[in-house]
Design a protein around this motif. Structure first.
Motif, short mmCIF file in Angstrom:
data_model
loop_
_atom_site.label_atom_id
_atom_site.label_comp_id
_atom_site.label_asym_id
_atom_site.label_seq_id
_atom_site.Cartn_x
_atom_site.Cartn_y
_atom_site.Cartn_z
N ASN A 100 0.83 -1.21 0.00
CA ASN A 100 0.00 0.00 0.00
C ASN A 100 0.87 1.25 0.00
O ASN A 100 0.59 2.22 -0.71
CB ASN A 100 -0.91 0.02 1.23
N LEU A 101 1.93 1.23 0.80
CA LEU A 101 2.77 2.41 0.96
C LEU A 101 3.60 2.71 -0.28
O LEU A 101 3.80 3.87 -0.64
CB LEU A 101 3.68 2.24 2.18
N VAL A 102 4.08 1.67 -0.94
CA VAL A 102 4.97 1.91 -2.09
C VAL A 102 4.20 2.01 -3.41
O VAL A 102 4.77 2.45 -4.42
CB VAL A 102 6.05 0.81 -2.21
N ALA A 103 2.91 1.66 -3.40
CA ALA A 103 2.14 1.61 -4.65
C ALA A 103 2.11 2.94 -5.38
O ALA A 103 2.19 2.99 -6.62
CB ALA A 103 0.71 1.12 -4.38
N THR A 104 1.98 4.03 -4.64
CA THR A 104 1.89 5.36 -5.27
C THR A 104 3.04 6.26 -4.84
O THR A 104 2.96 7.49 -4.98
CB THR A 104 0.54 6.03 -4.91
N ALA A 105 4.11 5.67 -4.31
CA ALA A 105 5.23 6.46 -3.81
C ALA A 105 5.90 7.25 -4.94
O ALA A 105 5.96 6.81 -6.09
CB ALA A 105 6.25 5.55 -3.14
N ALA A 106 6.38 8.43 -4.59
CA ALA A 106 7.09 9.29 -5.55
C ALA A 106 8.14 10.08 -4.80
O ALA A 106 7.96 10.42 -3.62
CB ALA A 106 6.11 10.24 -6.25
N ALA A 107 9.23 10.39 -5.47
CA ALA A 107 10.36 11.07 -4.82
C ALA A 107 10.37 12.57 -5.07
O ALA A 107 11.41 13.20 -5.00
CB ALA A 107 11.67 10.45 -5.29
N ARG A 108 9.18 13.15 -5.35
CA ARG A 108 9.13 14.59 -5.63
C ARG A 108 9.43 15.41 -4.38
O ARG A 108 9.38 14.90 -3.26
CB ARG A 108 7.75 14.98 -6.20
N HIS A 109 9.74 16.67 -4.58
CA HIS A 109 10.00 17.63 -3.50
C HIS A 109 11.06 17.15 -2.51
O HIS A 109 10.90 17.27 -1.30
CB HIS A 109 8.70 17.95 -2.75
N VAL A 146 -2.73 7.77 5.84
CA VAL A 146 -1.86 8.94 6.02
C VAL A 146 -0.47 8.65 5.47
O VAL A 146 0.12 9.45 4.74
CB VAL A 146 -1.78 9.36 7.50
N GLY A 147 0.06 7.49 5.83
CA GLY A 147 1.39 7.10 5.35
C GLY A 147 1.45 7.01 3.84
O GLY A 147 2.44 7.45 3.23
N ARG A 148 0.42 6.45 3.24
CA ARG A 148 0.39 6.33 1.77
C ARG A 148 0.41 7.70 1.10
O ARG A 148 1.11 7.92 0.11
CB ARG A 148 -0.86 5.55 1.35
N ALA A 149 -0.35 8.65 1.68
CA ALA A 149 -0.36 10.00 1.11
C ALA A 149 1.00 10.67 1.28
O ALA A 149 1.48 11.37 0.38
CB ALA A 149 -1.46 10.84 1.77
N LEU A 150 1.63 10.47 2.44
CA LEU A 150 2.95 11.06 2.67
C LEU A 150 4.01 10.47 1.75
O LEU A 150 4.97 11.17 1.37
CB LEU A 150 3.37 10.88 4.13
N MET A 151 3.85 9.22 1.37
CA MET A 151 4.82 8.56 0.49
C MET A 151 4.84 9.17 -0.91
O MET A 151 5.77 8.91 -1.69
CB MET A 151 4.55 7.06 0.42
#
Length: 235
Positions: A100-109, A146-151
């Motif tokens: 769940n956490l890595v599914a939408t993860a992005a390294a922006r900002h 919350v964690g998923r959104a922060l990722m």
């Protein structure tokens, strides 16, 4: 003065022929935590859906980071740096906590939010890393949302009904998390019914009634305005 991270000006939104928002205007500054308050059915979630492009606004401007985002598809709004913790959590029940956490993860900002940092913020998620989303308690699912959104490493985090339906001890955990997030300089828009907790953690508040902003002010001003709390929140 720097331009706000998010600005809504005169936003109007409809569901079919039924108009829900009637000229909503609000702003969120860099590193500021702002709330949207009001009774059920007054347009809070519709405001969030309008920002995200999930229910497109028919009039007004929505600017994020100086860019006009009204009319853009939801995936593009998310890519620009708005992370949403939706009402009802909407985690993936058949994926593990880690998936769940890595599914939408992005390294922006700058990519500051990593899996390790999420686990430090929510140790319970580290303990349940291999469990499916559907096996988690409501509180654990909210932490995961919350964690998923922060990722996604957002510039702005939006929480719709941050602690709805959660046990008191889990609510305290979520408020602790929000206080920590504020300390990192992340901009946050939060919707919740816990007025006391919101006044302790947020900088400014926008009160909404029948699709219009009817009051705005600081936590100190809201604390003193008991008539406003009673009139628009029923507390």
């Amino acid at each position: 003065m720097t331009e706000p991270v998010l600005t809504l000006d005169g936003v109007e939104t409809c569901y079919g022929l039924s108009q829900v928002l009637f000229g909503i205007s609000l702003s969120i500054g860099e590193g500021e935590m702002v709330t949207l308050m009001g009774r059920n059915g007054m347009g809070k979630t519709t405001t969030v859906r309008s920002i995200m492009g999930l229910t497109p606004a028919r009039a007004g401007t929505i600017r994020f980071g100086g860019r006009q985002i009204r009319g853009m598809p939801a995936y593009r709004v998310a890519q620009y740096g708005i992370g949403l913790v939706p009402e009802g959590r909407q985690i993936f029940p058949n994926l593990s906590v880690r998936e769940n956490l890595v599914a939408t993860a992005a390294a922006r900002h700058g990519g500051e939010w990593t899996l390790q940092r999420i686990y430090e913020l929510f140790p319970r998620l580290a303990e349940r890393e291999g469990n499916m989303g559907g096996q988690l308690s409501g509180g654990e699912q909210q932490m995961l949302a919350v964690g998923r959104a922060l990722m996604t490493n957002p510039r702005l985090l939006i929480l719709d009904e941050a602690t709805e339906g959660l046990a008191p001890i889990i609510r305290q955990e979520i408020w602790r998390c929000l206080a920590k997030l504020k300390g990192t300089g992340l901009s946050v828009l939060v919707i919740d019914k816990n007025v006391g907790a919101l006044m302790r953690v947020a900088d400014r508040h926008f009160m909404i009634e029948r699709g219009r902003v009817v009051w705005t002010g600081s936590s100190a001003e809201l604390s003193a305005a008991t008539d406003i709390q009673h009139r628009y929140l029923g507390v």
